[in-house]
Design a protein around this motif. Structure first.
Motif, PDB file in Angstrom:
ATOM      1  N   TYR A  87      -2.924   9.292   9.270  1.00 48.08           N
ATOM      2  CA  TYR A  87      -2.168   8.193   9.660  1.00 48.08           C
ATOM      3  C   TYR A  87      -1.008   7.875   8.813  1.00 48.08           C
ATOM      4  CZ  TYR A  87      -5.966   5.760   7.774  1.00 48.08           C
ATOM      5  OH  TYR A  87      -7.035   5.568   6.816  1.00 48.08           O
ATOM      6  N   SER A  88      -0.349   6.937   9.156  1.00 50.56           N
ATOM      7  CA  SER A  88       0.571   6.287   8.122  1.00 50.56           C
ATOM      8  C   SER A  88      -0.004   5.009   7.725  1.00 50.56           C
ATOM      9  CB  SER A  88       1.930   5.981   8.541  1.00 50.56           C
ATOM     10  OG  SER A  88       2.665   5.089   8.233  1.00 50.56           O
ATOM     11  N   LEU A  89      -0.432   4.762   6.525  1.00 50.68           N
ATOM     12  CA  LEU A  89      -1.001   3.532   6.025  1.00 50.68           C
ATOM     13  C   LEU A  89      -0.111   2.397   6.326  1.00 50.68           C
ATOM     14  CD1 LEU A  89      -3.160   1.743   4.918  1.00 50.68           C
ATOM     15  CD2 LEU A  89      -2.289   2.505   2.607  1.00 50.68           C
ATOM     16  N   GLN A  90       1.222   2.502   6.107  1.00 49.31           N
ATOM     17  CA  GLN A  90       1.999   1.448   6.256  1.00 49.31           C
ATOM     18  C   GLN A  90       2.220   0.780   7.645  1.00 49.31           C
ATOM     19  OE1 GLN A  90       5.764   2.757   4.482  1.00 49.31           O
ATOM     20  NE2 GLN A  90       6.760   2.346   6.647  1.00 49.31           N
ATOM     21  N   ASP A  91       2.198   1.920   8.715  1.00 53.74           N
ATOM     22  CA  ASP A  91       2.110   1.762  10.220  1.00 53.74           C
ATOM     23  C   ASP A  91       0.828   0.815  10.549  1.00 53.74           C
ATOM     24  OD1 ASP A  91       4.571   2.746  10.152  1.00 53.74           O
ATOM     25  OD2 ASP A  91       4.125   4.429  11.178  1.00 53.74           O
ATOM     26  N   LEU A 121       7.067  12.283  -0.183  1.00 52.46           N
ATOM     27  CA  LEU A 121       7.289  12.872  -1.507  1.00 52.46           C
ATOM     28  C   LEU A 121       6.426  13.483  -2.183  1.00 52.46           C
ATOM     29  CD1 LEU A 121       9.639   9.689  -3.081  1.00 52.46           C
ATOM     30  CD2 LEU A 121      10.530  12.097  -2.638  1.00 52.46           C
ATOM     31  N   ALA A 122       5.098  13.178  -1.676  1.00 49.64           N
ATOM     32  CA  ALA A 122       3.879  13.768  -2.277  1.00 49.64           C
ATOM     33  C   ALA A 122       3.538  14.964  -1.461  1.00 49.64           C
ATOM     34  CB  ALA A 122       2.731  12.944  -2.008  1.00 49.64           C
ATOM     35  N   GLN A 123       4.286  15.405  -0.313  1.00 51.95           N
ATOM     36  CA  GLN A 123       4.188  16.411   0.562  1.00 51.95           C
ATOM     37  C   GLN A 123       2.780  16.323   1.171  1.00 51.95           C
ATOM     38  OE1 GLN A 123       4.973  19.594  -2.215  1.00 51.95           O
ATOM     39  NE2 GLN A 123       7.139  19.527  -1.877  1.00 51.95           N
ATOM     40  N   ARG A 124       2.363  14.922   1.571  1.00 58.24           N
ATOM     41  CA  ARG A 124       1.203  15.013   2.465  1.00 58.24           C
ATOM     42  C   ARG A 124       1.469  14.439   3.794  1.00 58.24           C
ATOM     43  NH1 ARG A 124      -0.160  18.013  -0.663  1.00 58.24           N
ATOM     44  NH2 ARG A 124      -2.018  17.951  -2.178  1.00 58.24           N
ATOM     45  N   GLU A 125       2.663  14.512   4.367  1.00 60.79           N
ATOM     46  CA  GLU A 125       3.152  13.801   5.446  1.00 60.79           C
ATOM     47  C   GLU A 125       2.404  14.527   6.744  1.00 60.79           C
ATOM     48  OE1 GLU A 125       6.465  16.750   4.783  1.00 60.79           O
ATOM     49  OE2 GLU A 125       5.164  15.375   3.660  1.00 60.79           O
ATOM     50  N   ARG A 126       2.332  15.758   6.561  1.00 57.61           N
ATOM     51  CA  ARG A 126       1.356  16.607   7.608  1.00 57.61           C
ATOM     52  C   ARG A 126      -0.089  16.673   7.559  1.00 57.61           C
ATOM     53  NH1 ARG A 126       6.089  20.138   6.888  1.00 57.61           N
ATOM     54  NH2 ARG A 126       7.630  20.045   8.719  1.00 57.61           N
ATOM     55  N   ALA A 127      -0.440  16.378   6.453  1.00 54.03           N
ATOM     56  CA  ALA A 127      -1.888  16.577   6.060  1.00 54.03           C
ATOM     57  C   ALA A 127      -2.575  15.020   6.502  1.00 54.03           C
ATOM     58  CB  ALA A 127      -2.264  16.833   4.615  1.00 54.03           C
ATOM     59  N   VAL A 128      -2.027  13.897   6.091  1.00 57.16           N
ATOM     60  CA  VAL A 128      -2.701  12.768   6.369  1.00 57.16           C
ATOM     61  C   VAL A 128      -3.014  12.381   7.807  1.00 57.16           C
ATOM     62  CG1 VAL A 128      -1.907  11.840   4.011  1.00 57.16           C
ATOM     63  CG2 VAL A 128      -0.773  11.480   6.252  1.00 57.16           C
ATOM     64  N   GLY A 133       0.735  -1.072   0.009  1.00 55.93           N
ATOM     65  CA  GLY A 133       0.053  -0.114  -0.138  1.00 55.93           C
ATOM     66  C   GLY A 133       0.853   1.333  -0.168  1.00 55.93           C
ATOM     67  N   PHE A 134       0.175   2.338  -0.010  1.00 53.82           N
ATOM     68  CA  PHE A 134       1.038   3.693  -0.270  1.00 53.82           C
ATOM     69  C   PHE A 134       1.917   3.711   0.913  1.00 53.82           C
ATOM     70  CE2 PHE A 134       1.461   8.477  -1.053  1.00 53.82           C
ATOM     71  CZ  PHE A 134       1.802   8.407  -2.327  1.00 53.82           C
ATOM     72  N   SER A 135       3.206   4.065   0.887  1.00 56.06           N
ATOM     73  CA  SER A 135       4.184   3.782   1.669  1.00 56.06           C
ATOM     74  C   SER A 135       4.472   5.263   2.408  1.00 56.06           C
ATOM     75  CB  SER A 135       5.680   3.328   1.253  1.00 56.06           C
ATOM     76  OG  SER A 135       6.222   4.518   0.306  1.00 56.06           O
ATOM     77  N   TRP A 136       5.078   5.266   3.588  1.00 55.71           N
ATOM     78  CA  TRP A 136       5.331   6.731   4.150  1.00 55.71           C
ATOM     79  C   TRP A 136       6.381   7.447   3.366  1.00 55.71           C
ATOM     80  CZ3 TRP A 136       2.569   9.304   6.825  1.00 55.71           C
ATOM     81  CH2 TRP A 136       3.155  10.653   7.625  1.00 55.71           C
ATOM     82  N   PRO A 137       7.603   6.927   2.687  1.00 48.94           N
ATOM     83  CA  PRO A 137       8.375   7.696   1.957  1.00 48.94           C
ATOM     84  C   PRO A 137       7.593   8.560   0.735  1.00 48.94           C
ATOM     85  CG  PRO A 137       9.374   5.862   2.380  1.00 48.94           C
ATOM     86  CD  PRO A 137       8.158   5.600   3.122  1.00 48.94           C
TER      87      PRO A 137
END
Length: 231
Positions: free
Chosen positions: A180-184, A171-178, A163-167
């Motif tokens: 949770y982390s799907l992979q986690d 790279l999509a610049q959505r780490e602060r918007a999402v 599934g969509f990874s945290w890296p």
């Protein structure tokens, strides 16, 4: 299991992030790439959303580069096809018995409504426990987070998935918007999570009747795997 030659495609009903003002929705190519492959193979795709009705589309998926990829622009220009997203059935209105497989599309909207939908979790369990194909791409595996077997165990416990990874989120610049982390979250439910060697490479994982793809570019490959299993 009766063969219906019909595949149920699930899309989001959510059009924006909860923490920020970014718009989101269905990532259009993850629908069109899959749809084109299975339709050419003789299957009838049927689209349903979590709430039913109009389906929001992620505006970034409509940029020139993404529309030009694998014929999505042709579908976007097709009035009849786009009208399929104007008034969809809800997950409450569909019956697993009428389909051979289920496919969960992505786009960041699914991070909110897929895991919160008890009916989607129930549908996924019904498909899986009747030996039918359960497939998902990119953020689509968010729908697997709430799915449990009849014995109460998480469906993905001990299963090989991607599934969509945290890296890729970074790279999509959505780490602060999402939210949770799907992979986690997949790992927390016992999934054996793996990824491609490089972000955004095509990558598909099959574990019996469970098929998952890592990112938008994996949608056609997921479709190929679904068709192969159904054939």
């Amino acid at each position: 299991m009766t063969n219906t030659n019909r595949i149920l495609i699930i899309v989001t009903s959510i059009g924006e992030y909860e923490k920020v003002g970014f718009r989101t929705g269905l990532w259009l190519g993850e629908l069109t790439h899959f749809y084109d492959v299975v339709e050419r193979a003789g299957f009838t795709p049927v689209i349903a959303s979590i709430d039913g009705g109009y389906v929001p589309i992620d505006p970034e998926s409509l940029s020139h580069d993404f529309l030009a990829d694998r014929g999505t622009a042709k579908r976007y220009a097709d009035r009849e096809f786009m009208n399929l997203l104007a008034d969809t059935k809800s997950v409450a209105e569909v019956d697993a018995a009428e389909f051979d497989a289920i496919y969960l599309t992505g786009g960041h909207g699914v991070m909110y409504d897929f895991p919160r939908s008890d009916r989607l979790a129930e549908l996924i369990r019904e498909f899986h426990e009747s030996g039918k194909v359960v497939s998902a791409v990119c953020h689509g595996p968010c729908g697997l987070l709430g799915a449990k077997l009849s014995n109460g165990e998480y469906l993905i416990n001990g299963k090989n998935v991607t599934g969509f990874s945290w890296p890729e989120e970074e790279l999509a610049q959505r780490e602060r918007a999402v939210p949770y982390s799907l992979q986690d979250e997949l790992k927390k439910r016992g999934a054996e999570y793996t990824v491609a060697d490089k972000p955004f490479e095509t990558y598909v994982v099959e574990d019996e009747n469970l098929i998952t793809g890592q990112n938008p570019g994996s949608a056609a490959a997921v479709a190929d795997a679904v068709v192969k299993q159904l054939s």
